[in-house]
Design a protein around this motif. Sequence first.
Motif, mmCIF file in Angstrom:
data_model
loop_
_atom_site.group_PDB
_atom_site.id
_atom_site.type_symbol
_atom_site.label_atom_id
_atom_site.label_comp_id
_atom_site.label_asym_id
_atom_site.label_seq_id
_atom_site.Cartn_x
_atom_site.Cartn_y
_atom_site.Cartn_z
ATOM 1 N N MET A 94 0.804 -1.215 0.000
ATOM 2 C CA MET A 94 0.000 0.000 0.000
ATOM 3 C C MET A 94 0.839 1.268 0.000
ATOM 4 O O MET A 94 0.308 2.362 0.107
ATOM 5 N N GLY A 95 2.143 1.130 -0.106
ATOM 6 C CA GLY A 95 3.019 2.299 -0.116
ATOM 7 C C GLY A 95 4.029 2.246 1.011
ATOM 8 O O GLY A 95 4.686 1.225 1.233
ATOM 9 N N GLN A 96 4.133 3.325 1.758
ATOM 10 C CA GLN A 96 5.142 3.426 2.805
ATOM 11 C C GLN A 96 4.806 2.607 4.048
ATOM 12 O O GLN A 96 5.695 2.241 4.816
ATOM 13 N N ALA A 97 3.535 2.328 4.270
ATOM 14 C CA ALA A 97 3.108 1.658 5.501
ATOM 15 C C ALA A 97 2.929 0.158 5.284
ATOM 16 O O ALA A 97 2.203 -0.265 4.368
ATOM 17 N N TYR A 98 3.585 -0.630 6.102
ATOM 18 C CA TYR A 98 3.398 -2.080 6.112
ATOM 19 C C TYR A 98 1.987 -2.385 6.589
ATOM 20 O O TYR A 98 1.466 -1.737 7.502
ATOM 21 N N SER A 99 1.351 -3.391 5.990
ATOM 22 C CA SER A 99 -0.025 -3.730 6.364
ATOM 23 C C SER A 99 -0.248 -5.235 6.255
ATOM 24 O O SER A 99 0.625 -5.989 5.795
ATOM 25 N N VAL A 100 -1.446 -5.658 6.630
ATOM 26 C CA VAL A 100 -1.788 -7.078 6.514
ATOM 27 C C VAL A 100 -1.746 -7.543 5.066
ATOM 28 O O VAL A 100 -1.548 -8.736 4.794
ATOM 29 N N ALA A 101 -1.896 -6.632 4.111
ATOM 30 C CA ALA A 101 -1.816 -7.008 2.697
ATOM 31 C C ALA A 101 -0.438 -7.548 2.339
ATOM 32 O O ALA A 101 -0.307 -8.380 1.429
ATOM 33 N N ASP A 102 0.584 -7.096 3.044
ATOM 34 C CA ASP A 102 1.936 -7.583 2.772
ATOM 35 C C ASP A 102 2.082 -9.052 3.168
ATOM 36 O O ASP A 102 2.732 -9.831 2.465
ATOM 37 N N TYR A 161 -0.277 -11.185 3.117
ATOM 38 C CA TYR A 161 -1.053 -11.947 2.136
ATOM 39 C C TYR A 161 -0.285 -12.088 0.823
ATOM 40 O O TYR A 161 -0.213 -13.172 0.246
ATOM 41 N N LEU A 162 0.301 -11.007 0.330
ATOM 42 C CA LEU A 162 1.068 -11.091 -0.913
ATOM 43 C C LEU A 162 2.252 -12.037 -0.751
ATOM 44 O O LEU A 162 2.547 -12.840 -1.651
ATOM 45 N N PHE A 163 2.947 -11.961 0.365
ATOM 46 C CA PHE A 163 4.075 -12.857 0.605
ATOM 47 C C PHE A 163 3.619 -14.316 0.546
ATOM 48 O O PHE A 163 4.276 -15.162 -0.060
ATOM 49 N N THR A 164 2.489 -14.601 1.166
ATOM 50 C CA THR A 164 1.966 -15.967 1.179
ATOM 51 C C THR A 164 1.699 -16.459 -0.237
ATOM 52 O O THR A 164 2.087 -17.578 -0.605
ATOM 53 N N HIS A 208 10.033 -7.507 -2.602
ATOM 54 C CA HIS A 208 9.116 -7.547 -1.459
ATOM 55 C C HIS A 208 9.223 -8.889 -0.749
ATOM 56 O O HIS A 208 9.283 -8.958 0.489
ATOM 57 N N TYR A 209 9.263 -9.963 -1.513
ATOM 58 C CA TYR A 209 9.372 -11.306 -0.946
ATOM 59 C C TYR A 209 10.653 -11.445 -0.127
ATOM 60 O O TYR A 209 10.650 -12.007 0.972
ATOM 61 N N ARG A 210 11.743 -10.901 -0.668
ATOM 62 C CA ARG A 210 13.023 -10.972 0.039
ATOM 63 C C ARG A 210 12.959 -10.220 1.359
ATOM 64 O O ARG A 210 13.391 -10.724 2.407
ATOM 65 N N ARG A 211 12.420 -9.005 1.329
ATOM 66 C CA ARG A 211 12.363 -8.194 2.546
ATOM 67 C C ARG A 211 11.396 -8.786 3.564
ATOM 68 O O ARG A 211 11.642 -8.723 4.772
ATOM 69 N N ARG A 243 11.762 -10.312 8.024
ATOM 70 C CA ARG A 243 11.003 -9.860 9.195
ATOM 71 C C ARG A 243 10.928 -10.974 10.249
ATOM 72 O O ARG A 243 10.621 -12.125 9.927
ATOM 73 N N PRO A 244 11.202 -10.644 11.503
ATOM 74 C CA PRO A 244 11.158 -11.663 12.556
ATOM 75 C C PRO A 244 9.815 -12.390 12.632
ATOM 76 O O PRO A 244 9.778 -13.610 12.855
ATOM 77 N N ALA A 245 8.720 -11.662 12.441
ATOM 78 C CA ALA A 245 7.403 -12.290 12.527
ATOM 79 C C ALA A 245 7.227 -13.333 11.433
ATOM 80 O O ALA A 245 6.619 -14.395 11.649
#
Length: 202
Positions: free
Chosen positions: A153-161, A163-166, A187-190, A194-196
């Motif tokens: 969604m831009g600069q802010a990480y969200s639940v959509a990230d 989902y896209l990773f999955t 995006h997948y690499r970054r 993430r620890p989570a």
Amino acid sequence: MYTFFFTPGTCALAVRIVLEEIGAPHELVRVDFSTQQQTSPDYLAVNPKGRVPALITDRGVLTETAALLPYLAQAFPEAGLAPLDDPFAFAEMQAFNAYLASTVHVAHAHGRRGARWASEPSSLEDMKRKVPETMAACMTLIERDLFRGPWVMGQAYSVADAYLFTVATWLESDDVDIAGFPRIAEHYRRMGERPAVRRALA
């Protein structure tokens, strides 16, 4: 305390990631598809759809990734995983999630769950052959038109990230080279850093 029913390799991963991101206390229950546990009476009592994910909350059971992600974002607003103060931006995020759920996931499922839509062996094989084309088309649309960067969604990480990773974890098995989509690949690499995400994959 939540109880979360999941199966590795499914869209439930997105919800697992978000549960880790928000730090919500939860118990994990793995549903074994190899033994058809999703069709057992015990699991159908939790989720009559016979699918994952399912989340037991203090108010009842919630299902569907596209519903669970905004629920958790709203239940834990301090985590900042959705634009809760902007109805238009929230709807944009949900439009992205809905596309993953209603179009991308269905394209992927044609390769593995074709019996949901057809019975003839030739039809099932045709659906399997089509998966690389349809999944690549979906990724092209996301790469070109939907992904804003650096996050969905831009600069802010969200639940959509999450989902896209999955969804991106499915590409290799769908015979789609993620390298053909450099923004999604980055995006997948970054996300993998993430620890989570690492906890959810462990």
